[in-house]
Motif scaffolding. Structure first.
Motif: not given
Length: 469
Positions: A321, A324, A337, A340-341, A372-373, A376, A437
């Motif tokens: 994270l 990210l 992106d 994230t996947t 993650i949310d 982003w 994403p």
């Protein structure tokens, strides 16, 4: 008068720069160094402008006071402009402890710090050879030049990268990497690695272009490579362009970003054998004969032999994270992106499969989805993220047909009848709200059922989001 190099420096570094200029001249380099090149009565600004225009290289000597001296800053700006406008090769030369200026920081720099006597003379001779148009010896990591792919970048005026096998490695694996480069080159295969970078190259742009046109990306896997942000970014860049991967395991476990890829087990230190070399030759010959796979821009799939099982690395979510967050902060949206996947696949042990089943979605950790949310959403001012997507459209009963209204609602297609393009074109056309994403895995696009895998992955995640409320 035509010069091989124009040298810019701060007054505090004048004596040191004079010594460098003398050494370069002794090796036949035509140098413009204002202490020696200007004559009484010259209009300084005119002479400097003309000298920069007449030079094929520019050296920016970087010391502690370089960016604090107004005249040195103006010369630096002129060199940067000449580099971007007409292709002058700008070579930063470090003579003291100081941060590289932003634009110079995208170039491969020469480290003269702490060099004196014969070591100084040898480095100056090597630099002189480059300035005269000669080759620079491949010495990956020998000079301490740290290639930081997270730094700001500029774009040279032309794209001249030729398709080649691109070998990526951490500094600790440079010796094996260059042995491998020599093996591929000796077999007549085009190959490129960090060892081919020259002083003054815009390494960010160069590496990205090489990966964009790679016949395959050869990644040396080791604990050091796992921890290297540069290797991570190179893998993500290769995935972004749907390049073929040829991982080589040197030590430890497989890189989690390459868990679905075949790999060569080289933990005994051996170079690729005849079978692996035949695979690389086949890929090269396939490219030359233009026998492409059906998906535009996707390399053909090679029939790869079985490898001895080795567990993939389970990357700690906290550290991933953080990566990210760094990618989003640097606006590396497509890299973020893809990561994230990968994080979602890793969380439920589906890295090797490359996609999520409906049942996998129910096992996704709440903390990971929220983390993650949050990243982003924060980086995009609320435009991207799972929350932004669910405000536009929510998963229905989980049927395959439910994917269509989701994809239209998220801006992934403008109408139900629109064909979804390959990942690179898909992401470059992003413009609607909550586009990212995407949960797409471009490495799966070489398979016929990639669309079904993407559909299942999206529904798995968004049904989990619906359960969260």
């Amino acid at each position: 008068m035509v010069y091989d190099v124009f040298i810019s420096y701060a007054a505090a570094d004048g004596d040191w720069t004079g010594l460098l200029a003398e050494r370069l001249k002794a090796h036949g380099v035509r140098v413009f160094f204002d202490r020696c090149s200007l004559r009484p009565g010259d209009i300084v600004v005119h002479e400097l402008e003309e000298a920069i225009r007449a030079s094929t290289h520019g050296i920016q000597v970087v010391g502690p006071q370089t960016m604090t001296e107004p005249w040195a800053r103006q010369e630096y700006a002129a060199l940067v402009q000449a580099s971007a406008g007409r292709g002058l090769r700008l070579i930063p030369v470090l003579c003291g402890d100081a941060d590289l200026p932003a634009f110079a920081g995208t170039r491969v720099w020469v480290d003269f710090r702490e060099l004196s006597g014969p070591a100084f003379d040898a480095k100056a001779a090597e630099l002189a050879n480059v300035l005269r148009g000669g080759e620079q010896p491949r010495k990956p990591g020998a000079d301490g030049e740290v290639l930081d792919l997270a730094r700001p970048r500029t774009r040279p005026p032309t794209d001249s990268a030729q398709p080649a096998f691109v070998v990526c490695y951490a500094r600790a694996d440079a010796a094996y990497g260059e042995r491998l480069v020599d093996q591929l080159s000796g077999s007549g295969l085009p190959v490129w690695s960090l060892g081919h970078l020259k002083w003054g190259d815009d390494y960010l742009w160069t590496i990205r272009q090489r990966l964009r046109h790679a016949l395959a990306v050869v990644v040396l896997m080791s604990p050091e490579a796992e921890e290297s942000e540069d290797v991570t970014r190179e893998i993500l860049e290769g995935q972004r362009h749907s390049r073929e991967f040829f991982p080589v395991l040197l030590r430890g476990e497989r890189n989690y970003l390459l868990a679905s890829s075949w790999y060569l087990d080289a933990r005994n230190g051996d170079l690729p054998g005849p079978e692996a070399m035949r695979l690389l030759r086949r890929l090269h010959d396939s490219h030359r004969s233009e026998r492409r796979s059906p998906a535009p821009g996707t390399p053909p799939v090679l029939p790869l032999p079985a490898a001895r099982p080795v567990p993939a690395v389970r990357s700690p979510a906290r550290g991933s994270l953080a990566t990210l967050e760094a990618l989003l902060a640097e606006h590396e949206t497509e890299h973020a992106d893809l990561l994230t996947t990968t994080l979602l696949l890793e969380a439920v042990g589906r890295l090797e499969a490359g996609w999520l089943r409906r049942s996998d979605g129910r096992r996704l950790p709440e903390s990971l989805i929220s983390g993650i949310d949050t990243l982003w959403s924060r980086s995009s001012g609320g435009t991207y993220g799972f929350g932004a997507q669910t405000r536009l459209a929510r998963a229905g009963g989980g049927r395959h047909s439910d994917f269509m209204p989701l994809s239209v609602g998220y801006g992934w297609r403008s109408s139900p009848d629109e064909t979804v393009p390959t990942y690179q074109r898909f992401t470059s056309a992003a413009g609607n709200h909550a586009f990212f994403p995407t949960l797409r895995n471009p490495q799966s696009e070489r398979y016929r059922d990639w669309y079904d895998q993407w559909t299942e992955t999206v529904l798995a995640v968004h049904l989990r989001l619906r359960e969260r409320g």
